[in-house]
Scaffold this active site. Structure first.
Site, PDB file in Angstrom:
ATOM      1  N   SER A 268     -25.293   8.527 -14.264  1.00 56.58           N
ATOM      2  CA  SER A 268     -24.903   7.485 -13.319  1.00 56.58           C
ATOM      3  C   SER A 268     -26.143   7.100 -12.519  1.00 56.58           C
ATOM      4  CB  SER A 268     -23.816   8.012 -12.380  1.00 56.58           C
ATOM      5  OG  SER A 268     -23.837   7.286 -11.167  1.00 56.58           O
TER       6      SER A 268
ATOM      7  N   ASP B  40      -4.358   0.877  -9.353  1.00 55.45           N
ATOM      8  CA  ASP B  40      -5.795   0.658  -9.508  1.00 55.45           C
ATOM      9  C   ASP B  40      -6.161   0.347 -10.955  1.00 55.45           C
ATOM     10  OD1 ASP B  40      -5.668   1.408  -6.903  1.00 55.45           O
ATOM     11  OD2 ASP B  40      -6.713   3.319  -7.157  1.00 55.45           O
TER      12      ASP B  40
ATOM     13  N   GLU C  37       0.839  -1.208   0.000  1.00 55.47           N
ATOM     14  CA  GLU C  37       0.000   0.000   0.000  1.00 55.47           C
ATOM     15  C   GLU C  37       0.868   1.250   0.000  1.00 55.47           C
ATOM     16  OE1 GLU C  37      -3.151   0.166  -1.125  1.00 55.47           O
ATOM     17  OE2 GLU C  37      -3.749  -1.183   0.503  1.00 55.47           O
ATOM     18  N   HIS C  38       0.493   2.191  -0.857  1.00 61.34           N
ATOM     19  CA  HIS C  38       1.253   3.436  -1.033  1.00 61.34           C
ATOM     20  C   HIS C  38       2.687   3.149  -1.479  1.00 61.34           C
ATOM     21  CE1 HIS C  38      -1.784   6.333   0.230  1.00 61.34           C
ATOM     22  NE2 HIS C  38      -2.198   5.413   1.070  1.00 61.34           N
TER      23      HIS C  38
ATOM     24  N   GLY D 221     -13.406   2.648  -1.198  1.00 57.63           N
ATOM     25  CA  GLY D 221     -11.982   2.580  -1.537  1.00 57.63           C
ATOM     26  C   GLY D 221     -11.603   1.375  -2.359  1.00 57.63           C
TER      27      GLY D 221
HETATM   28  C1  GLA Z   1      -5.053   4.840  -4.335  1.00 60.70           C
HETATM   29  C2  GLA Z   1      -4.237   5.153  -5.590  1.00 60.70           C
HETATM   30  C3  GLA Z   1      -3.252   4.030  -5.896  1.00 60.70           C
HETATM   31  C4  GLA Z   1      -2.427   3.655  -4.666  1.00 60.70           C
HETATM   32  C5  GLA Z   1      -3.322   3.465  -3.437  1.00 60.70           C
HETATM   33  C6  GLA Z   1      -2.532   3.259  -2.176  1.00 60.70           C
HETATM   34  O1  GLA Z   1      -5.906   3.774  -4.545  1.00 60.70           O
HETATM   35  O2  GLA Z   1      -5.084   5.352  -6.694  1.00 60.70           O
HETATM   36  O3  GLA Z   1      -2.430   4.395  -6.972  1.00 60.70           O
HETATM   37  O4  GLA Z   1      -1.431   4.600  -4.427  1.00 60.70           O
HETATM   38  O5  GLA Z   1      -4.195   4.564  -3.242  1.00 60.70           O
HETATM   39  O6  GLA Z   1      -1.805   2.080  -2.229  1.00 60.70           O
END
Ligand code: GLA
Length: 409
Positions: free
Chosen positions: A95, A200, A62-63, A152
């Site tokens: 939408s 993502d 993550e990140h 998320g």
């Molecule tokens: C969001 C961003 C991704 C990634 C995540 C954290 O989803 O779009 O690119 O950085 O946060 O891992």
């Protein structure tokens, strides 16, 4: 031009969906029929094309993506459906969940033209036009989502990819899903104004049924990892909508850039524990902690890959917990609700591992749960979470599915 990355283990998938191995229609809900009937209701005729993009969870890593590191997402059976027909002179969008979009002429609107959700299709059209130099057709389009709002799991990347495959098909561009993922990131970075990484879009684009995606975000090499039989991914939604994410996200990213500059590396991917140690005095405490998270999270992601392959559930659990704690304490992107949900998951029957997933500041935790104990897990995790917060969360078992594709044309 789009860089095409050598050495990936999978050929780029054609966005027509042919040969994708996708077994049919997304099993959740009746959204293909829903989106079709909403389209007919709104525009008075049948759509020409229906496309889908899954959302994603991230198991670990993550990140790390905007630091050129490793990530381990999977595409899930909650997604975005787009029904569309060509219609000039401008694109009209609706939408089902969030209402009418702002009309736009595809390829002719400037970045940041609206804060309405239609910035995602407009931005994707803009990115494809920039890349191909081709005037795309305008559309009538209806978007229907089975992605829980604010949880998320990448609803924006899913909209980008669903429109990407739609335009690629209608304009006969035959863009591969990998190229569309790169264009989706360009849409976010340059049109929407979010400095996100590539995770993502790659997850939504390159999902594979039953497999998580180990992605090296520097080379864009992908390795598919089978999710072990007997394990189910459960998304544990805190019902706290993600808030203030853009500014805090962009701030984290610049702190990482500062740390890499101070350590003399291009990206934090190239730093290790020793470098952190010797350079600590050059950094503020906050910048040091951001870098420490990224360096340790990359190492955890690599270890997780081995643990998953070996079915080493003990190690999987430890790594996911350590990831959550690092995001909470060093990266500071968790919140009370995510911490309560993670703790509830760790204490529930059948939980192999759990952690917050995605950017943070609200949203959901992801849990890997023994399939035969999913019901007991669900009852327990929601009960414990409600005791801790007073809030009714939601737990959703997810199937791991293929990436974005056309389902009808
Ligand atoms: C969001 C961003 C991704 C990634 C995540 C954290 O989803 O779009 O690119 O950085 O946060 O891992």
């Amino acid at each position: 031009m789009i860089r095409l990355y050598p050495g990936t283990c999978e050929p780029d998938r054609d966005s027509s969906g042919e040969g994708s191995g996708f077994p049919g229609i997304n099993p959740v809900g009746m959204s293909v029929e829903n989106v079709r009937s909403k389209f007919v209701e709104r525009f008075g005729h049948e759509p020409q094309i229906i496309a889908i993009s899954p959302g994603r969870i991230n198991l670990i890593g993550e990140h790390t993506d905007y630091n050129d590191g490793f990530v381990f997402p999977a595409a899930i059976d909650r997604g975005m459906y787009v029904a569309a027909s060509v219609k000039e002179p401008e694109t009209l969008t609706l939408s089902v969940q969030t209402g009418e979009g702002v009309p736009f002429r595809v390829g002719r609107v400037a970045p940041k033209f609206t804060t309405n959700w239609s910035k995602y299709p407009a931005g994707m059209g803009w990115a494809i036009t920039q890349e191909s130099g081709i005037q795309l057709p305008n559309l009538e389009a209806v978007v229907d989502s089975t992605i829980p709002i604010g949880s998320g799991v990448s609803s924006s990347a899913a909209i980008e990819l669903a429109f990407g495959v739609t335009w690629s098909h209608l304009a006969k561009l035959a863009l591969g899903n990998r190229e569309l993922a790169i264009l989706g990131q360009r849409c976010e970075n340059q049109f929407v104004g979010v400095n996100c990484g590539i995770m993502d879009q790659m997850a939504c684009a390159l999902g594979k049924e039953g497999h998580a995606i180990f992605l090296d975000t520097r080379s864009l090499d992908v390795e598919y990892a089978h999710v072990p039989d007997g394990l189910t991914i459960v998304l544990c939604d805190t019902k706290k909508e993600r808030a203030l994410t853009t500014s805090a996200y962009n701030e984290r990213r610049s702190q990482c850039e500062e740390a890499s500059k101070l350590m003399g590396v291009g990206k934090l991917r190239d730093a290790d524990e020793h470098m952190l140690y010797v350079n600590k005095s050059k950094m503020t405490d906050v910048v040091y902690r951001r870098a420490k998270h990224v360096v340790s999270e990359n190492a955890r992601c690599l270890k997780f890959k081995d643990a998953l392959a070996q079915g080493n559930f003990g190690e999987i659990g430890l790594l996911m917990k350590a990831s959550h704690q690092s995001l909470r304490l060093d990266y500071q992107v968790s919140c009370d609700e995510l911490d309560a949900m993670a703790q509830a998951a760790w204490a529930s029957p059948g939980c192999v591992g759990a952690r917050m997933t995605g950017a943070g500041f609200g949203g959901a935790c992801v849990a890997l749960v023994k399939t035969n104990l999913v019901d007991a897990f669900t009852e327990s995790v929601l009960g414990l979470y409600k005791l801790a917060t007073g809030v009714q969360g939601e737990a959703m078992s997810c199937k791991v599915v293929d990436g974005a594709r056309i389902v009808e044309a």
